[in-house]
Motif scaffolding. Sequence first.
Motif, PDB file in Angstrom:
ATOM      1  N   PHE A   1      20.371  48.908   7.485  1.00 59.49           N
ATOM      2  CA  PHE A   1      21.357  49.936   7.766  1.00 59.49           C
ATOM      3  C   PHE A   1      20.713  51.307   7.567  1.00 59.49           C
ATOM      4  CE2 PHE A   1      24.023  46.303   6.761  1.00 59.49           C
ATOM      5  CZ  PHE A   1      24.994  46.379   7.744  1.00 59.49           C
ATOM      6  N   VAL A   2      20.760  52.135   8.596  1.00 57.48           N
ATOM      7  CA  VAL A   2      20.261  53.510   8.528  1.00 57.48           C
ATOM      8  C   VAL A   2      21.483  54.397   8.321  1.00 57.48           C
ATOM      9  CG1 VAL A   2      19.009  55.342   9.724  1.00 57.48           C
ATOM     10  CG2 VAL A   2      18.357  52.941  10.085  1.00 57.48           C
ATOM     11  N   LEU A   3      21.500  55.121   7.204  1.00 58.50           N
ATOM     12  CA  LEU A   3      22.670  55.920   6.861  1.00 58.50           C
ATOM     13  C   LEU A   3      22.562  57.338   7.390  1.00 58.50           C
ATOM     14  CD1 LEU A   3      23.407  54.901   3.166  1.00 58.50           C
ATOM     15  CD2 LEU A   3      24.153  53.821   5.290  1.00 58.50           C
ATOM     16  N   ASP A   4      23.675  57.813   7.921  1.00 58.63           N
ATOM     17  CA  ASP A   4      23.809  59.197   8.353  1.00 58.63           C
ATOM     18  C   ASP A   4      24.477  59.984   7.221  1.00 58.63           C
ATOM     19  OD1 ASP A   4      23.892  61.455  10.018  1.00 58.63           O
ATOM     20  OD2 ASP A   4      25.824  60.895  10.864  1.00 58.63           O
ATOM     21  N   THR A   5      24.321  61.260   7.208  1.00 58.83           N
ATOM     22  CA  THR A   5      24.858  62.128   6.163  1.00 58.83           C
ATOM     23  C   THR A   5      26.365  61.980   6.021  1.00 58.83           C
ATOM     24  OG1 THR A   5      23.136  63.692   6.808  1.00 58.83           O
ATOM     25  CG2 THR A   5      24.833  64.503   5.306  1.00 58.83           C
ATOM     26  N   ASN A   6      27.056  61.870   7.125  1.00 58.90           N
ATOM     27  CA  ASN A   6      28.511  61.823   7.132  1.00 58.90           C
ATOM     28  C   ASN A   6      29.054  60.674   6.286  1.00 58.90           C
ATOM     29  OD1 ASN A   6      30.866  63.054   8.082  1.00 58.90           O
ATOM     30  ND2 ASN A   6      31.113  61.487   9.651  1.00 58.90           N
TER      31      ASN A   6
ATOM     32  N   HIS B   1      31.453  61.168   2.713  1.00 55.87           N
ATOM     33  CA  HIS B   1      32.806  60.621   2.602  1.00 55.87           C
ATOM     34  C   HIS B   1      32.909  59.454   1.642  1.00 55.87           C
ATOM     35  CE1 HIS B   1      33.207  63.182   6.123  1.00 55.87           C
ATOM     36  NE2 HIS B   1      34.449  63.302   5.719  1.00 55.87           N
ATOM     37  N   ASP B   2      31.772  58.886   1.219  1.00 58.09           N
ATOM     38  CA  ASP B   2      31.776  57.793   0.240  1.00 58.09           C
ATOM     39  C   ASP B   2      30.454  57.796  -0.515  1.00 58.09           C
ATOM     40  OD1 ASP B   2      31.984  55.506  -1.274  1.00 58.09           O
ATOM     41  OD2 ASP B   2      32.099  54.134   0.430  1.00 58.09           O
ATOM     42  N   SER B   3      30.449  58.420  -1.678  1.00 57.07           N
ATOM     43  CA  SER B   3      29.213  58.542  -2.444  1.00 57.07           C
ATOM     44  C   SER B   3      28.724  57.201  -2.981  1.00 57.07           C
ATOM     45  CB  SER B   3      29.399  59.515  -3.602  1.00 57.07           C
ATOM     46  OG  SER B   3      30.367  59.024  -4.510  1.00 57.07           O
ATOM     47  N   THR B   4      29.575  56.193  -2.973  1.00 56.08           N
ATOM     48  CA  THR B   4      29.185  54.866  -3.467  1.00 56.08           C
ATOM     49  C   THR B   4      28.794  53.921  -2.337  1.00 56.08           C
ATOM     50  OG1 THR B   4      31.438  53.982  -3.394  1.00 56.08           O
ATOM     51  CG2 THR B   4      30.759  55.108  -5.431  1.00 56.08           C
TER      52      THR B   4
ATOM     53  N   PRO C   1      17.002  58.470   6.040  1.00 52.31           N
ATOM     54  CA  PRO C   1      16.029  59.432   6.577  1.00 52.31           C
ATOM     55  C   PRO C   1      15.988  60.696   5.722  1.00 52.31           C
ATOM     56  CG  PRO C   1      17.492  58.613   8.299  1.00 52.31           C
ATOM     57  CD  PRO C   1      18.067  58.179   6.983  1.00 52.31           C
ATOM     58  N   ILE C   2      14.837  61.301   5.633  1.00 51.19           N
ATOM     59  CA  ILE C   2      14.678  62.523   4.843  1.00 51.19           C
ATOM     60  C   ILE C   2      15.620  63.620   5.344  1.00 51.19           C
ATOM     61  CG2 ILE C   2      12.757  63.471   6.201  1.00 51.19           C
ATOM     62  CD1 ILE C   2      13.115  63.648   2.366  1.00 51.19           C
ATOM     63  N   SER C   3      15.944  63.620   6.620  1.00 50.39           N
ATOM     64  CA  SER C   3      16.884  64.610   7.169  1.00 50.39           C
ATOM     65  C   SER C   3      18.242  64.518   6.492  1.00 50.39           C
ATOM     66  CB  SER C   3      17.059  64.414   8.673  1.00 50.39           C
ATOM     67  OG  SER C   3      15.847  64.627   9.333  1.00 50.39           O
ATOM     68  N   VAL C   4      18.641  63.306   6.119  1.00 48.32           N
ATOM     69  CA  VAL C   4      19.915  63.116   5.430  1.00 48.32           C
ATOM     70  C   VAL C   4      19.863  63.785   4.053  1.00 48.32           C
ATOM     71  CG1 VAL C   4      21.424  61.375   4.381  1.00 48.32           C
ATOM     72  CG2 VAL C   4      20.532  61.028   6.695  1.00 48.32           C
TER      73      VAL C   4
ATOM     74  N   ALA D   1      18.877  67.734  12.998  1.00 44.52           N
ATOM     75  CA  ALA D   1      18.949  66.666  11.997  1.00 44.52           C
ATOM     76  C   ALA D   1      19.502  65.386  12.608  1.00 44.52           C
ATOM     77  CB  ALA D   1      19.798  67.113  10.815  1.00 44.52           C
ATOM     78  N   ASP D   2      20.546  65.494  13.419  1.00 41.52           N
ATOM     79  CA  ASP D   2      21.134  64.306  14.051  1.00 41.52           C
ATOM     80  C   ASP D   2      20.118  63.583  14.928  1.00 41.52           C
ATOM     81  OD1 ASP D   2      23.579  64.690  12.842  1.00 41.52           O
ATOM     82  OD2 ASP D   2      24.453  65.727  14.562  1.00 41.52           O
ATOM     83  N   ASN D   3      19.361  64.338  15.708  1.00 40.10           N
ATOM     84  CA  ASN D   3      18.359  63.720  16.585  1.00 40.10           C
ATOM     85  C   ASN D   3      17.231  63.078  15.779  1.00 40.10           C
ATOM     86  OD1 ASN D   3      19.918  64.567  18.688  1.00 40.10           O
ATOM     87  ND2 ASN D   3      18.574  66.236  19.299  1.00 40.10           N
ATOM     88  N   ARG D   4      16.864  63.684  14.653  1.00 38.90           N
ATOM     89  CA  ARG D   4      15.826  63.086  13.803  1.00 38.90           C
ATOM     90  C   ARG D   4      16.322  61.782  13.175  1.00 38.90           C
ATOM     91  NH1 ARG D   4      15.156  68.569  12.435  1.00 38.90           N
ATOM     92  NH2 ARG D   4      16.165  68.274  10.427  1.00 38.90           N
ATOM     93  N   ILE D   5      17.609  61.716  12.828  1.00 41.94           N
ATOM     94  CA  ILE D   5      18.177  60.487  12.264  1.00 41.94           C
ATOM     95  C   ILE D   5      18.207  59.388  13.316  1.00 41.94           C
ATOM     96  CG2 ILE D   5      20.288  59.474  11.291  1.00 41.94           C
ATOM     97  CD1 ILE D   5      20.753  62.346  10.029  1.00 41.94           C
TER      98      ILE D   5
END
Length: 126
Positions: free
Chosen positions: A9-14, A18-21, A34-37, A102-106
């Motif tokens: 699973f590759v996580l996006d910032t969003n 919305h869920d720190s856990t 990704p480092i961009s996140v 950042a979105d494109n790098r993710i």
Amino acid sequence: MPKKKNKIFVLDTNVILHDSTCIKNFDDNDIVIPISVLEELDQFKRGNEQIHFNAREFLRQLDDFSINSVNSEYDNHNGKIRIVVNHNWHPNVKEVFNEDSADNRIINCAYKIQNENPKRTVVLVS
């Protein structure tokens, strides 16, 4: 019967805002951040809204994982959490997304992870 390969699973910032856990919700699957996140989360650390709290809390969790880590791969039950720092554009992605955001790098990171792991399912969670 051979063991089923776990997903990546590759996580996006969003998701994190919305869920720190959220990293606790992927069972024995691998997680890529990704480092961009992390760069985007850094911009959300200051403030009093829930997303600011979530950014700080998630970064604290990563710090806790890193204390017991030898490199940028952290153990999360039976799955691994990995921070992807290297950012080289895959030619197929660069051809479609010519803007460096950042979105494109993710998206690029998820695409490269899929190419490096063709027998595993890679899911971009946004």
